[in-house]
Design a protein around this motif. Sequence first.
Motif, short mmCIF file in Angstrom:
data_model
loop_
_atom_site.label_atom_id
_atom_site.label_comp_id
_atom_site.label_asym_id
_atom_site.label_seq_id
_atom_site.Cartn_x
_atom_site.Cartn_y
_atom_site.Cartn_z
N ALA A 26 15.35 -9.23 28.98
CA ALA A 26 16.19 -9.09 27.80
C ALA A 26 16.39 -7.63 27.43
N MET A 27 15.34 -6.84 27.53
CA MET A 27 15.45 -5.43 27.17
C MET A 27 16.28 -4.64 28.18
N TRP A 28 16.23 -5.04 29.45
CA TRP A 28 17.14 -4.43 30.42
C TRP A 28 18.58 -4.71 30.02
N MET A 29 18.85 -5.93 29.62
CA MET A 29 20.21 -6.30 29.21
C MET A 29 20.64 -5.50 27.99
N ALA A 30 19.75 -5.35 27.02
CA ALA A 30 20.08 -4.60 25.82
C ALA A 30 20.36 -3.14 26.15
N ALA A 31 19.52 -2.55 26.98
CA ALA A 31 19.65 -1.13 27.30
C ALA A 31 20.90 -0.83 28.11
N LEU A 32 21.28 -1.75 29.00
CA LEU A 32 22.41 -1.49 29.90
C LEU A 32 23.74 -1.97 29.33
N VAL A 33 23.73 -3.08 28.61
CA VAL A 33 25.00 -3.69 28.18
C VAL A 33 25.44 -3.24 26.79
N ALA A 34 24.49 -2.92 25.91
CA ALA A 34 24.88 -2.49 24.56
C ALA A 34 25.81 -1.28 24.58
N PRO A 35 25.51 -0.22 25.35
CA PRO A 35 26.47 0.89 25.40
C PRO A 35 27.81 0.50 26.01
N VAL A 36 27.79 -0.40 26.99
CA VAL A 36 29.05 -0.89 27.57
C VAL A 36 29.87 -1.63 26.50
N GLN A 37 29.19 -2.43 25.70
CA GLN A 37 29.88 -3.18 24.65
C GLN A 37 30.50 -2.24 23.61
N ILE A 38 29.81 -1.18 23.28
CA ILE A 38 30.35 -0.22 22.32
C ILE A 38 31.60 0.45 22.90
#
Length: 481
Positions: free
Chosen positions: A226-238
């Motif tokens: 989950a933390m890998w997903m947060a770290a990698l995808v959150a900036p992409v989503q922004i």
Amino acid sequence: MIESVDALILARIQFAFTISFHFIFPAFSIGVASYLAVLEGLWLKTGKPVYLDLFKYWLKIFAIAFAMGVVSGIVMSYQFGTNWSVFSDVAGPVIGPLMAYEVLTAFFLEAGFLGVMLFGMDKVGRKLHFFATLMVAAGTFVSAFWILSVNSWMQTPTGFELAANGQYLPGPSWWAIIFNPSFLYRLVHTVTAAYLTTAFVVGAVGAFHLLKDRTSQHARTMFSMAMWMAALVAPVQIFVGDMHGLNTMEHQPQKVMAMEGHYDSHPDGAPFYVFGIPNDEEQRLDWALGIPKLSSLILKHDLNAPLAGLDTIPDDEQPPVFIVFWAFRIMVAIGVAMLGIGVWSLLARMRGKLYDWSWLHRAALVMGPSGFVAVIAGWATTEVGRQPYVIYGLLRTADAASPLAAPAIAASLLAFVVVYFAVFSVGTWYLLRLMSAAPKAHETGVKRGDKGPIRTAGITPGPTQNPGQSQVLPADEGDAR
């Protein structure tokens, strides 16, 4: 006149209430379906039991959430005929086929393979079961594809022809309708939001069990993934959200004006208002706290770029600024918080403390429902910002409603509120109960290379394990670091 206005408001409240409940479950099931496919794929590739255990754990949660999404979605289609019959008649030739495609492709794909995915693990081979899981995950994406195409066409309508009777008919090419100007931006933004929503739910469940037992390999694996997903995808989503905002500014400028709280035009650079109380009556932002020129930098990539305000838009063309302004800020604030959790987890991972920093685990636990809040806030920004139109620039919401009396809509709204809270409260309680239980270790009776059915048994205690206690795997088993 008052009764007509009241009836319209009640119809809008009813649609907002039912779709808010419905939107939560697809946003979750889209992400969980893909997560299940990843877990099963990792288990088939590595043979590590922890992935199979987590697959079985989240499969039950997915089944309940999927069922609740289907039930809540059925109501939506009926409302088009009851409360929004004029819209259905006028736009039916365009949106009807698109929604039918969703049923013919996504729904049948999901229904065809869902049974194999849920109940076929002991009856079919591994490859066929994995294929079924992949098809269910693909079905959830295809469903989002068609539904968001419909919604995007209502936001940026193209490819239609206006008939003599006032209906909107498909033009020569369906491609112009399906791939309307805002569709791809909205699709990527929404699906990515669904993945982040699921990641933070999985992270919260992993954090919850880590706080209870830091040695649990199941909790470690969930939290790490989950933390890998947060770290990698959150900036992409922004980044995707920024691109979507630029597209919105091009095609729906008054929506962006409402999001920014710009009642007045700014010829030499517009501020970004962090806080303020929109005042539609006086056409101003009270108690405004802004960062000079930041809005121009974000929207035009130029500190001094001029930005038009709502003073250039007629009063009857303006959306309700208060809802749009604050819904947008809630969504952005949650996105920044998600990015912060992702960066925090990267720091903990670099220091080898990902499973030891209890404050990180507590923060992840608190952030568990944040994705749901963000998607509802995003939906409110998009839909309320489109007002006063239901088909942007073409059909006003007031002209799209059915000629129903306010008491009739009020009665059905009250019934929806009572039934929804009764049914979905129980469903949500059961989901939370499933999540609060620790994943169990299963024994697999088929070796990694076997092609036959997957035989599973209950928990088999090891030499140092008490019956009923979760098995702790070696440190390298399933560690997603």
